[in-house]
Write a protein that holds these residues in place. Structure first.
Motif, PDB file in Angstrom:
ATOM      1  N   ARG A 211       0.830  -1.204   0.000  1.00 19.34           N
ATOM      2  CA  ARG A 211       0.000   0.000   0.000  1.00 19.34           C
ATOM      3  C   ARG A 211       0.866   1.257   0.000  1.00 19.34           C
ATOM      4  O   ARG A 211       0.422   2.327  -0.419  1.00 19.34           O
ATOM      5  N   LEU A 212       2.124   1.129   0.464  1.00 17.29           N
ATOM      6  CA  LEU A 212       3.066   2.245   0.446  1.00 17.29           C
ATOM      7  C   LEU A 212       3.942   2.216  -0.804  1.00 17.29           C
ATOM      8  O   LEU A 212       4.173   3.246  -1.440  1.00 17.29           O
ATOM      9  N   LEU A 213       4.424   1.036  -1.148  1.00 17.39           N
ATOM     10  CA  LEU A 213       5.369   0.926  -2.262  1.00 17.39           C
ATOM     11  C   LEU A 213       4.741   1.333  -3.590  1.00 17.39           C
ATOM     12  O   LEU A 213       5.459   1.791  -4.499  1.00 17.39           O
ATOM     13  N   VAL A 214       3.430   1.205  -3.731  1.00 12.29           N
ATOM     14  CA  VAL A 214       2.803   1.618  -4.992  1.00 12.29           C
ATOM     15  C   VAL A 214       2.927   3.124  -5.217  1.00 12.29           C
ATOM     16  O   VAL A 214       2.764   3.599  -6.347  1.00 12.29           O
ATOM     17  N   ASN A 215       3.243   3.873  -4.164  1.00 13.61           N
ATOM     18  CA  ASN A 215       3.377   5.327  -4.294  1.00 13.61           C
ATOM     19  C   ASN A 215       4.804   5.766  -4.585  1.00 13.61           C
ATOM     20  O   ASN A 215       5.055   6.970  -4.765  1.00 13.61           O
ATOM     21  N   ASN A 216       5.741   4.822  -4.609  1.00 16.42           N
ATOM     22  CA  ASN A 216       7.137   5.203  -4.794  1.00 16.42           C
ATOM     23  C   ASN A 216       7.417   5.556  -6.253  1.00 16.42           C
ATOM     24  O   ASN A 216       6.936   4.884  -7.166  1.00 16.42           O
ATOM     25  N   PRO A 217       8.201   6.583  -6.490  1.00 23.26           N
ATOM     26  CA  PRO A 217       8.465   7.011  -7.869  1.00 23.26           C
ATOM     27  C   PRO A 217       9.189   5.972  -8.721  1.00 23.26           C
ATOM     28  O   PRO A 217       9.092   6.002  -9.945  1.00 23.26           O
ATOM     29  N   VAL A 218       9.913   5.048  -8.076  1.00 26.05           N
ATOM     30  CA  VAL A 218      10.610   3.965  -8.783  1.00 26.05           C
ATOM     31  C   VAL A 218      10.125   2.646  -8.178  1.00 26.05           C
ATOM     32  O   VAL A 218      10.130   2.491  -6.962  1.00 26.05           O
ATOM     33  N   PRO A 219       9.706   1.693  -9.001  1.00 31.66           N
ATOM     34  CA  PRO A 219       9.255   0.403  -8.449  1.00 31.66           C
ATOM     35  C   PRO A 219      10.348  -0.253  -7.611  1.00 31.66           C
ATOM     36  O   PRO A 219      11.532  -0.210  -7.968  1.00 31.66           O
ATOM     37  N   VAL A 220       9.960  -0.845  -6.489  1.00 28.83           N
ATOM     38  CA  VAL A 220      10.901  -1.488  -5.578  1.00 28.83           C
ATOM     39  C   VAL A 220      10.679  -2.995  -5.612  1.00 28.83           C
ATOM     40  O   VAL A 220       9.608  -3.477  -5.237  1.00 28.83           O
ATOM     41  N   GLU A 221      11.695  -3.714  -6.063  1.00 30.58           N
ATOM     42  CA  GLU A 221      11.660  -5.172  -6.054  1.00 30.58           C
ATOM     43  C   GLU A 221      12.432  -5.685  -4.840  1.00 30.58           C
ATOM     44  O   GLU A 221      13.084  -4.914  -4.127  1.00 30.58           O
ATOM     45  N   LEU A 222      12.372  -6.993  -4.615  1.00 29.03           N
ATOM     46  CA  LEU A 222      13.031  -7.588  -3.455  1.00 29.03           C
ATOM     47  C   LEU A 222      14.527  -7.269  -3.446  1.00 29.03           C
ATOM     48  O   LEU A 222      15.084  -6.875  -2.404  1.00 29.03           O
ATOM     49  N   ALA A 223      15.186  -7.395  -4.589  1.00 27.24           N
ATOM     50  CA  ALA A 223      16.619  -7.122  -4.659  1.00 27.24           C
ATOM     51  C   ALA A 223      16.921  -5.651  -4.388  1.00 27.24           C
ATOM     52  O   ALA A 223      17.961  -5.316  -3.799  1.00 27.24           O
ATOM     53  N   ASP A 224      16.013  -4.765  -4.800  1.00 26.77           N
ATOM     54  CA  ASP A 224      16.203  -3.328  -4.546  1.00 26.77           C
ATOM     55  C   ASP A 224      16.143  -3.038  -3.053  1.00 26.77           C
ATOM     56  O   ASP A 224      16.970  -2.288  -2.517  1.00 26.77           O
ATOM     57  N   ALA A 225      15.141  -3.608  -2.386  1.00 28.80           N
ATOM     58  CA  ALA A 225      15.007  -3.385  -0.949  1.00 28.80           C
ATOM     59  C   ALA A 225      16.239  -3.890  -0.209  1.00 28.80           C
ATOM     60  O   ALA A 225      16.770  -3.217   0.695  1.00 28.80           O
ATOM     61  N   ALA A 226      16.739  -5.064  -0.609  1.00 25.35           N
ATOM     62  CA  ALA A 226      17.931  -5.611   0.041  1.00 25.35           C
ATOM     63  C   ALA A 226      19.140  -4.707  -0.199  1.00 25.35           C
ATOM     64  O   ALA A 226      19.929  -4.468   0.725  1.00 25.35           O
ATOM     65  N   ALA A 227      19.263  -4.157  -1.396  1.00 22.87           N
ATOM     66  CA  ALA A 227      20.393  -3.271  -1.704  1.00 22.87           C
ATOM     67  C   ALA A 227      20.315  -1.987  -0.876  1.00 22.87           C
ATOM     68  O   ALA A 227      21.352  -1.470  -0.413  1.00 22.87           O
ATOM     69  N   ILE A 228      19.118  -1.467  -0.681  1.00 24.52           N
ATOM     70  CA  ILE A 228      18.969  -0.258   0.130  1.00 24.52           C
ATOM     71  C   ILE A 228      19.348  -0.540   1.575  1.00 24.52           C
ATOM     72  O   ILE A 228      20.065   0.236   2.219  1.00 24.52           O
ATOM     73  N   TYR A 229      18.901  -1.675   2.108  1.00 24.00           N
ATOM     74  CA  TYR A 229      19.278  -2.029   3.473  1.00 24.00           C
ATOM     75  C   TYR A 229      20.791  -2.230   3.604  1.00 24.00           C
ATOM     76  O   TYR A 229      21.391  -1.824   4.602  1.00 24.00           O
ATOM     77  N   ARG A 230      21.396  -2.847   2.591  1.00 21.60           N
ATOM     78  CA  ARG A 230      22.864  -3.031   2.661  1.00 21.60           C
ATOM     79  C   ARG A 230      23.567  -1.687   2.672  1.00 21.60           C
ATOM     80  O   ARG A 230      24.552  -1.492   3.411  1.00 21.60           O
ATOM     81  N   ALA A 231      23.079  -0.754   1.871  1.00 24.14           N
ATOM     82  CA  ALA A 231      23.687   0.574   1.858  1.00 24.14           C
ATOM     83  C   ALA A 231      23.537   1.265   3.213  1.00 24.14           C
ATOM     84  O   ALA A 231      24.402   2.039   3.629  1.00 24.14           O
ATOM     85  N   ALA A 232      22.411   0.982   3.896  1.00 27.91           N
ATOM     86  CA  ALA A 232      22.166   1.601   5.199  1.00 27.91           C
ATOM     87  C   ALA A 232      22.877   0.882   6.331  1.00 27.91           C
ATOM     88  O   ALA A 232      22.995   1.436   7.430  1.00 27.91           O
ATOM     89  N   TRP A 233      23.346  -0.328   6.077  1.00 27.40           N
ATOM     90  CA  TRP A 233      23.937  -1.127   7.159  1.00 27.40           C
ATOM     91  C   TRP A 233      25.314  -0.611   7.551  1.00 27.40           C
ATOM     92  O   TRP A 233      25.673  -0.540   8.708  1.00 27.40           O
TER      93      TRP A 233
END
Length: 385
Positions: free
Chosen positions: A363-385
């Motif tokens: 319900r939140l991800l549908v509002n994101n300007p760029v589609p977020v896939e599973l690999a994208d979410a993992a990459a963002i978390y890795r960058a934040a880690w």
């Protein structure tokens, strides 16, 4: 221009000392038995004493529920609703941060309708009616006093939301004096949370993104960006506190109608699984999500940059966007927030689980300007880690 709808709390009372109007506001509405929903931190800080005295002086019978916790679980909502029902409450008053206000919304809903809470989860599923509802924020972050959203924890870790205009309160009472004692770390985290609301509302790809929300988001960011340092480092500065509370409310009005996106989607699992406060969760992933969105949002981020950071110099397109994102990361550090997921006890091998949990927040991800896939979410978390 696309057609859109805009909803907000119908009555807003703002100003230092406004809390003194509480008894009159309640009795003018004909509410003589209320349930007051809050948390033990508010009670221990003494913030409950004046509202209770004002209500008692006005002849209002008050039943106090002070068991709200951060990321409140379903059983807390049901306990509060049972107490309110037993007291035959005519109205519900919420006092505190976003968790207390969210619980108050759901208590009002459960007491006004035969609908079960489970059937109300999601967007537009809560049908009402509800009991009358008045909300009093003591933090400047969630904007919950003007949002039709209540987020609670279901099961062990998953967060679910009730999203419906039905739970917009009748009255929001905002008194910045109630925020003067807010600790610096909470002030910082909730302030960044409010800024995230405005940024995501401004760039949301929701079909209901609208000129009113964008204007409110810009005004909110101007207030928040120019006052967060003073509010954090000079906590008794009433002018700064007032600006933060107003900015938080304006951001709440903005994202109510132009919904938030991936920052919030990736923040929720951090709170649900690790107990990271919501504002800090947003701050931890914010710059990394914005970098992910860069290609779609460069112009928008560049437009927002001078509102928040007038001293970073001019920049258009990608250049301005990069300056904006880096300045936000610096701001988070300068107000004392930790910067990495590892700093809040999150293990690197938890990233796949966090990514899978974030993908549940469609319900939140549908509002994101760029589609977020599973690999994208993992990459963002890795960058934040």
């Amino acid at each position: 221009m696309n057609s859109f709808s805009f909803h907000t709390t119908p009555s807003i009372r703002f100003g230092a000392g406004t809390i003194t109007e509480l008894g009159r506001i309640v009795t003018d509405r004909g509410w003589h038995r209320i349930t007051l929903v809050t948390d033990k931190g508010i009670v221990q800080a003494g913030l409950i004493e004046q509202p209770l005295a004002l209500l008692h002086q006005a002849g209002v019978e008050v039943t106090l529920f002070d068991e709200v916790t951060a990321d409140p679980p379903e059983p807390v909502v049901y306990r509060a609703a049972t107490l309110a029902a037993e007291a035959q409450a005519q109205a519900v008053v919420g006092l505190g941060g976003g968790s207390s206000l969210d619980v108050a919304k759901l208590v009002a809903l459960l007491l006004g309708t035969s609908q079960d809470l489970r059937s109300a989860y999601g967007v537009g599923n809560a049908k009402g009616p509800r009991l009358p509802l008045l909300l009093i924020p003591t933090t400047a972050g969630t904007g919950a006093e003007v949002t039709p959203i209540a987020i609670i924890t279901t099961g062990l870790h998953e967060k679910m939301g009730v999203v419906s205009p039905v739970i917009l309160p009748d009255i929001a009472l905002l008194d910045p004096e109630l925020t003067l004692g807010l600790p610096a770390p909470v002030t910082a985290a909730t302030g960044i949370d409010a800024m995230v609301h405005a940024i995501e509302a401004y760039t949301s790809v929701s079909a209901n993104n609208n000129p009113i929300s964008r204007g409110l988001a810009r005004q909110a960011l101007q207030l928040l960006g120019s006052n967060i340092h003073r509010a954090v480092h000079e906590g008794r500065d009433l002018e700064a506190r007032s600006a933060m509370l107003l900015g938080s409310m304006l951001a709440g009005q903005a994202f109510t109608n132009s919904p938030v996106a991936a920052v919030h989607a990736l923040a929720y699992p951090l709170g649900g699984h690790y107990g990271v406060p919501h504002g800090l969760s947003n701050a931890l992933v914010l710059p990394h999500v914005l970098r992910f969105n860069m290609e779609a949002c460069a112009d928008s981020y560049a437009e927002l940059a001078p509102l928040v950071f007038p001293d970073i110099g001019p920049g258009e397109g990608r250049e301005g966007a990069v300056r904006f994102i880096e300045a936000l990361a610096t701001l988070s550090h300068s107000v004392g927030l930790v910067q990495r997921l590892r700093d809040v006890g999150i293990e690197q091998d938890a990233i796949p689980m966090l990514a899978a949990e974030a993908l549940k927040q469609q319900r939140l991800l549908v509002n994101n300007p760029v589609p977020v896939e599973l690999a994208d979410a993992a990459a963002i978390y890795r960058a934040a880690w």
